[in-house]
Scaffold this motif. Structure first.
Motif, PDB file in Angstrom:
ATOM      1  N   LEU A   1      -5.349   0.281  20.871  1.00 34.23           N
ATOM      2  CA  LEU A   1      -3.943   0.671  20.790  1.00 34.23           C
ATOM      3  C   LEU A   1      -3.120  -0.396  20.069  1.00 34.23           C
ATOM      4  O   LEU A   1      -2.281  -0.079  19.233  1.00 34.23           O
ATOM      5  N   THR A   2      -3.402  -1.656  20.341  1.00 32.74           N
ATOM      6  CA  THR A   2      -2.694  -2.754  19.681  1.00 32.74           C
ATOM      7  C   THR A   2      -2.941  -2.733  18.173  1.00 32.74           C
ATOM      8  O   THR A   2      -2.009  -2.889  17.379  1.00 32.74           O
ATOM      9  N   SER A   3      -4.185  -2.512  17.785  1.00 25.56           N
ATOM     10  CA  SER A   3      -4.515  -2.450  16.355  1.00 25.56           C
ATOM     11  C   SER A   3      -3.776  -1.312  15.665  1.00 25.56           C
ATOM     12  O   SER A   3      -3.244  -1.478  14.562  1.00 25.56           O
ATOM     13  N   ILE A   4      -3.738  -0.170  16.317  1.00 30.00           N
ATOM     14  CA  ILE A   4      -3.049   0.991  15.747  1.00 30.00           C
ATOM     15  C   ILE A   4      -1.556   0.714  15.638  1.00 30.00           C
ATOM     16  O   ILE A   4      -0.925   1.001  14.614  1.00 30.00           O
ATOM     17  N   ALA A   5      -0.977   0.132  16.678  1.00 28.84           N
ATOM     18  CA  ALA A   5       0.463  -0.163  16.674  1.00 28.84           C
ATOM     19  C   ALA A   5       0.812  -1.158  15.571  1.00 28.84           C
ATOM     20  O   ALA A   5       1.820  -0.994  14.874  1.00 28.84           O
ATOM     21  N   ARG A   6      -0.021  -2.154  15.382  1.00 26.34           N
ATOM     22  CA  ARG A   6       0.253  -3.186  14.370  1.00 26.34           C
ATOM     23  C   ARG A   6       0.081  -2.675  12.950  1.00 26.34           C
ATOM     24  O   ARG A   6       0.590  -3.286  12.011  1.00 26.34           O
ATOM     25  N   ALA A   7      -0.620  -1.566  12.793  1.00 27.27           N
ATOM     26  CA  ALA A   7      -0.788  -0.986  11.453  1.00 27.27           C
ATOM     27  C   ALA A   7       0.537  -0.463  10.917  1.00 27.27           C
ATOM     28  O   ALA A   7       0.713  -0.334   9.714  1.00 27.27           O
ATOM     29  N   GLY A   8       1.478  -0.163  11.816  1.00 25.28           N
ATOM     30  CA  GLY A   8       2.810   0.257  11.397  1.00 25.28           C
ATOM     31  C   GLY A   8       2.880   1.652  10.812  1.00 25.28           C
ATOM     32  O   GLY A   8       3.782   1.960  10.058  1.00 25.28           O
ATOM     33  N   GLY A   9       1.971   2.491  11.126  1.00 23.69           N
ATOM     34  CA  GLY A   9       1.940   3.862  10.615  1.00 23.69           C
ATOM     35  C   GLY A   9       0.565   4.436  10.871  1.00 23.69           C
ATOM     36  O   GLY A   9      -0.105   4.051  11.815  1.00 23.69           O
ATOM     37  N   GLU A  10       0.142   5.296  10.006  1.00 22.66           N
ATOM     38  CA  GLU A  10      -1.174   5.889  10.173  1.00 22.66           C
ATOM     39  C   GLU A  10      -2.258   4.908   9.718  1.00 22.66           C
ATOM     40  O   GLU A  10      -2.088   4.211   8.725  1.00 22.66           O
ATOM     41  N   MET A  11      -3.352   4.881  10.448  1.00 16.87           N
ATOM     42  CA  MET A  11      -4.429   3.937  10.178  1.00 16.87           C
ATOM     43  C   MET A  11      -5.761   4.671  10.170  1.00 16.87           C
ATOM     44  O   MET A  11      -6.057   5.409  11.111  1.00 16.87           O
ATOM     45  N   PRO A  12      -6.561   4.492   9.126  1.00 13.48           N
ATOM     46  CA  PRO A  12      -7.888   5.102   9.143  1.00 13.48           C
ATOM     47  C   PRO A  12      -8.737   4.483  10.256  1.00 13.48           C
ATOM     48  O   PRO A  12      -8.676   3.272  10.492  1.00 13.48           O
ATOM     49  N   CYS A  13      -9.488   5.304  10.928  1.00 10.59           N
ATOM     50  CA  CYS A  13     -10.332   4.846  12.022  1.00 10.59           C
ATOM     51  C   CYS A  13     -11.281   3.740  11.577  1.00 10.59           C
ATOM     52  O   CYS A  13     -11.558   2.806  12.328  1.00 10.59           O
ATOM     53  N   CYS A  14     -11.763   3.816  10.350  1.00 10.97           N
ATOM     54  CA  CYS A  14     -12.720   2.826   9.849  1.00 10.97           C
ATOM     55  C   CYS A  14     -12.109   1.428   9.757  1.00 10.97           C
ATOM     56  O   CYS A  14     -12.836   0.439   9.607  1.00 10.97           O
TER      57      CYS A  14
END
Length: 101
Positions: free
Chosen positions: A29-42
């Motif tokens: 969840l932290t990684s996704i939040a820090r991406a600042g938008g949509e993030m590819p799963c890879c």
């Protein structure tokens, strides 16, 4: 999530709390939040060399709790934090843990 802004049903609070009780899910969840938008799963960081099936399980738990949205495009998954749900959860926890007026 209720239709009213920043309000969760009681079972939503419990589902999110359960989802956040696992360190790997918090890391995802932290990684996704820090991406600042949509993030590819890879692009998820190496999470302690766990299997793809384990990561998939953790993402499904986060999705079921309403914390992330997963957009699938063929065999690819794109992850996005559901900010409104996170805000509602934080608001509800503050309310639950505050002393009565």
């Amino acid at each position: 999530m209720d239709k009213r802004k920043n309000e969760l049903a009681p079972d939503g609070v419990l589902a999110i709390t359960k989802a956040l009780a696992d360190a790997r899910r918090v890391g995802i969840l932290t990684s996704i939040a820090r991406a600042g938008g949509e993030m590819p799963c890879c692009q998820l960081p190496d999470l302690g060399k766990v299997s793809a099936a384990t990561i998939s399980h953790h993402m499904k738990e986060l999705e079921n709790a309403g914390l992330i949205a997963i957009r699938r495009e063929g065999k690819f998954a794109h992850l996005r934090l559901c900010d409104d749900v996170v805000d509602a959860y934080c608001d509800r926890m503050k309310e639950m843990l505050s002393p009565p007026p």
